[in-house]
Design a protein around this motif. Structure first.
Motif, PDB file in Angstrom:
ATOM      1  N   TRP A 381       0.802  -1.219   0.000  1.00 46.84           N
ATOM      2  CA  TRP A 381       0.000   0.000   0.000  1.00 46.84           C
ATOM      3  C   TRP A 381       0.838   1.274   0.000  1.00 46.84           C
ATOM      4  O   TRP A 381       0.355   2.335  -0.376  1.00 46.84           O
ATOM      5  N   GLU A 384       1.044   5.771   4.445  1.00 48.67           N
ATOM      6  CA  GLU A 384      -0.239   6.400   4.725  1.00 48.67           C
ATOM      7  C   GLU A 384      -0.125   7.918   4.570  1.00 48.67           C
ATOM      8  O   GLU A 384       0.814   8.534   5.035  1.00 48.67           O
ATOM      9  N   GLY A 385      -1.107   8.486   3.890  1.00 50.79           N
ATOM     10  CA  GLY A 385      -1.099   9.919   3.629  1.00 50.79           C
ATOM     11  C   GLY A 385      -0.393  10.292   2.344  1.00 50.79           C
ATOM     12  O   GLY A 385      -0.606  11.381   1.810  1.00 50.79           O
ATOM     13  N   GLU A 386       0.471   9.404   1.845  1.00 52.18           N
ATOM     14  CA  GLU A 386       1.174   9.662   0.585  1.00 52.18           C
ATOM     15  C   GLU A 386       0.608   8.829  -0.557  1.00 52.18           C
ATOM     16  O   GLU A 386       0.403   9.321  -1.661  1.00 52.18           O
ATOM     17  N   TYR A 388      -1.810   5.994   0.298  1.00 55.85           N
ATOM     18  CA  TYR A 388      -3.090   5.403   0.686  1.00 55.85           C
ATOM     19  C   TYR A 388      -3.633   6.092   1.928  1.00 55.85           C
ATOM     20  O   TYR A 388      -2.911   6.801   2.649  1.00 55.85           O
ATOM     21  N   LYS A 389      -4.911   5.883   2.161  1.00 55.53           N
ATOM     22  CA  LYS A 389      -5.547   6.337   3.396  1.00 55.53           C
ATOM     23  C   LYS A 389      -6.351   5.177   3.960  1.00 55.53           C
ATOM     24  O   LYS A 389      -6.649   4.208   3.244  1.00 55.53           O
ATOM     25  N   GLU A 390      -6.682   5.267   5.220  1.00 59.51           N
ATOM     26  CA  GLU A 390      -7.460   4.204   5.859  1.00 59.51           C
ATOM     27  C   GLU A 390      -8.699   4.817   6.491  1.00 59.51           C
ATOM     28  O   GLU A 390      -8.611   5.771   7.265  1.00 59.51           O
ATOM     29  N   GLU A 391      -9.843   4.262   6.117  1.00 56.47           N
ATOM     30  CA  GLU A 391     -11.113   4.716   6.656  1.00 56.47           C
ATOM     31  C   GLU A 391     -11.951   3.504   7.033  1.00 56.47           C
ATOM     32  O   GLU A 391     -12.101   2.586   6.225  1.00 56.47           O
ATOM     33  N   LYS A 395      -8.208   0.089   3.804  1.00 55.12           N
ATOM     34  CA  LYS A 395      -7.223   0.898   3.093  1.00 55.12           C
ATOM     35  C   LYS A 395      -7.712   1.160   1.672  1.00 55.12           C
ATOM     36  O   LYS A 395      -8.340   0.298   1.050  1.00 55.12           O
ATOM     37  N   GLN A 396      -7.378   2.333   1.156  1.00 57.23           N
ATOM     38  CA  GLN A 396      -7.646   2.622  -0.248  1.00 57.23           C
ATOM     39  C   GLN A 396      -6.571   3.569  -0.771  1.00 57.23           C
ATOM     40  O   GLN A 396      -6.081   4.450  -0.054  1.00 57.23           O
ATOM     41  N   TYR A 397      -6.185   3.344  -2.016  1.00 56.12           N
ATOM     42  CA  TYR A 397      -5.130   4.161  -2.611  1.00 56.12           C
ATOM     43  C   TYR A 397      -5.624   5.584  -2.858  1.00 56.12           C
ATOM     44  O   TYR A 397      -6.788   5.795  -3.224  1.00 56.12           O
ATOM     45  N   ILE A 398      -4.737   6.539  -2.673  1.00 50.52           N
ATOM     46  CA  ILE A 398      -5.061   7.939  -2.964  1.00 50.52           C
ATOM     47  C   ILE A 398      -4.212   8.449  -4.134  1.00 50.52           C
ATOM     48  O   ILE A 398      -4.231   9.632  -4.451  1.00 50.52           O
TER      49      ILE A 398
END
Length: 525
Positions: A381, A384-386, A388-391, A395-398
């Protein structure tokens, strides 16, 4: 009870390099004495050299997540290029071992790991995993098949192999073509698919003699699962030529003959590209046909629908639209089951040079990080924050797949194509499916279920069996492909099917089936 443990390349003959001196003088990497985030301490080497295919090195240099691995482990890896293709690469492995210039570690063929390891060239990794690789050890214990593959009768581990993602090819089509040809229902059976292709031919073929609804590359026999004709080990019995764990060939199934008759219908009615059937088509010609409207339907690798949308889509043709077809029902009306690759890539193994045994602790600690939860998140992944994000615990890619994967070669990018072998590590299948366009990601998460996928059976062979299998397969595979194509193109009448089966037996078809049964029984019974 399992009779033996094996660690052999399926289609490679035993190497004939003769005796090898125990160990090879490695190409030394620069070392440092900084504190390691993975258990290394000051005064302990936290670098090692690693022989890989040239393109593997390029991939790692481009992957934005990789520098974080070195930072987290406090380890620097010096990549040593070994060649640009398999023949060149494995020949260079032999040369480096014999000339005592093999680096601290590297990727070798499984047969090389077995033969040279037994001769003392590679480190037995088992005690180092026990002491320094808790995550690797837990993975091995949780996956008995993996343990069987990498461990010999004496409990030694001369090489580690990588896990492969669990997926199948997609059937995809020009949804805009279907709509314009008046096809309002998504085909669910072979009969419905055939009717759809006839409508496509009538609509697009009337003005273009070079239009064929079904186009593709490489082998055109792709629908074994829909005809219940895939090779398998159901109930522990070897049925058909299983090959590398994918669909294979079960000539003696009732469905296989029906499948050949179906392909003959497609060929006779101009519903399948004759260049594809003849083996004269290229990847480029297939792409051109799908991009320019001379084909509407393909069965290929899971990322290909996205590739066609990116390369031929709305910017060139505002109506251009690719969709993915659910897997067809089989001859019994049940959802067809797709046979995937085997769980582990047994073509290549990562080894440690015996003369670099002082680096074994560092190497195992480095690899162990890739088996940890933190390491798995990083390689699957990113950060985080670069990337992907987690909600809600998900997890999901940004970052955008198409944008990142189209970055010019050599430039850093976020890429999570973990079917590429760089370092041995487990696979997060959900992440593998998710790293794609919405089109492919949504289809993968919907279609790749335990009910629709059957993981290929992992079977290993002794060196003698591998040699026999390689010799037989070279002859039988060509004979099957050529013989089936004669039926499809009408050069041979279907009334001669039984005679054809006899010819395949004479070529060694049933000998392969028997060899598969031998190896299966030795591994699982």
């Amino acid at each position: 009870m399992r009779k033996k443990k094996a660690f052999y390349l399926v289609f490679a003959a035993l190497l004939t390099a003769g005796s090898v001196l125990a160990g090879c003088s490695p190409q030394k990497a620069d070392t440092n004495t900084t504190d390691s985030g993975n258990g290394n301490t000051k005064g302990t080497s936290s670098s090692f050299s690693y022989l890989m295919h040239d393109k593997f090195i390029n991939w790692l240099h481009e992957d934005k997540w990789y520098p974080y691995v070195e930072e987290a482990t406090g380890t620097t890896v010096e990549f040593v290029p070994g060649g640009s293709n398999d023949d060149e690469y494995y020949a260079s492995v032999d040369q480096k071992i014999i000339s005592r210039t093999f680096p601290d570690s590297g990727i070798v063929s499984v047969s090389q790991a077995t033969v040279y390891g037994a001769q003392g060239a590679f480190v037995d990794l088992a005690p180092y995993i026990d002491e320094f690789g808790p995550n690797i050890k837990s993975y091995i214990e949780a996956n008995p098949t993996y343990k069987t593959l990498i461990t010999n009768d004496d409990g030694q581990i001369f090489g580690l192999v990588a896990e492969a993602p669990r997926f199948a090819d997609f059937i995809f089509y020009r949804a805009d073509h279907f709509e314009k040809a008046g096809i309002t229902e998504v085909p669910q059976t072979i009969e419905e698919l055939t009717d759809a292709m006839r409508k496509l031919k009538a609509h697009y073929g009337k003005d273009d003699k070079n239009y064929y609804p079904m186009v593709g590359r490489e082998g055109y026999i792709r629908f074994q699962s829909a005809f219940n004709a895939a090779a398998n080990y159901d109930d522990g019995v070897s049925r058909g030529v299983y090959g590398n764990g994918k669909t294979g060939t079960d000539l003696y199934s009732e469905g296989y003959k029906k499948m050949v008759e179906w392909y003959k219908t497609l060929y006779d009615e101009g519903l399948i590209d004759p260049e594809w059937v003849a083996g004269s088509g290229t990847e480029e010609s297939w792409e051109s046909k799908m991009l320019t409207g001379q084909g509407s339907l393909s069965y290929d690798y899971l990322t290909r629908p996205s590739w066609f949308m990116d390369n031929g889509g709305p910017e060139n043709d505002p109506d251009y639209n690719i969709a993915i077809l659910p897997y067809l029902k089989d001859l019994n009306g049940n959802p067809s089951v797709q046979t995937t690759e085997t769980q582990y890539n047994t073509l290549r193994a990562m080894v440690v040079n015996k003369d670099s045994e002082d680096k074994a602790e560092t190497i195992i600690k480095f690899l162990d990080y890739l088996y940890s939860d933190e390491g798995q998140t990083l390689v699957s992944w990113g950060v985080e924050g670069e990337s992907y994000k987690e909600e809600g615990g998900q997890k999901q890619y940004i970052v955008d797949f198409s944008e990142q994967e189209s970055t010019p070669a050599g430039e850093p990018r976020w890429s999570f194509l973990n079917d590429r072998l760089t370092f041995v590590k487990p696979i997060d299948n959900d992440a593998f499916y998710s790293w794609n366009t919405d089109l492919v990601r949504n289809a993968a998460l919907e279609l790749f279920t335990d009910e629709s996928l059957k993981t290929g059976v992992q079977v290993t062979y002794t060196a003698d069996q591998s040699k026999k299998l390689a010799d037989l397969s070279a002859k039988v595979n060509e004979a099957v492909t050529s013989g089936v194509t004669q039926f499809v193109t009408g050069k041979r009448a279907m009334s001669e099917w039984d005679a054809f089966l006899g010819e395949m037996e004479a070529a060694g078809y049933k000998d392969i089936v028997a060899l598969q049964q031998e190896a299966y029984d030795a591994m699982y019974k």
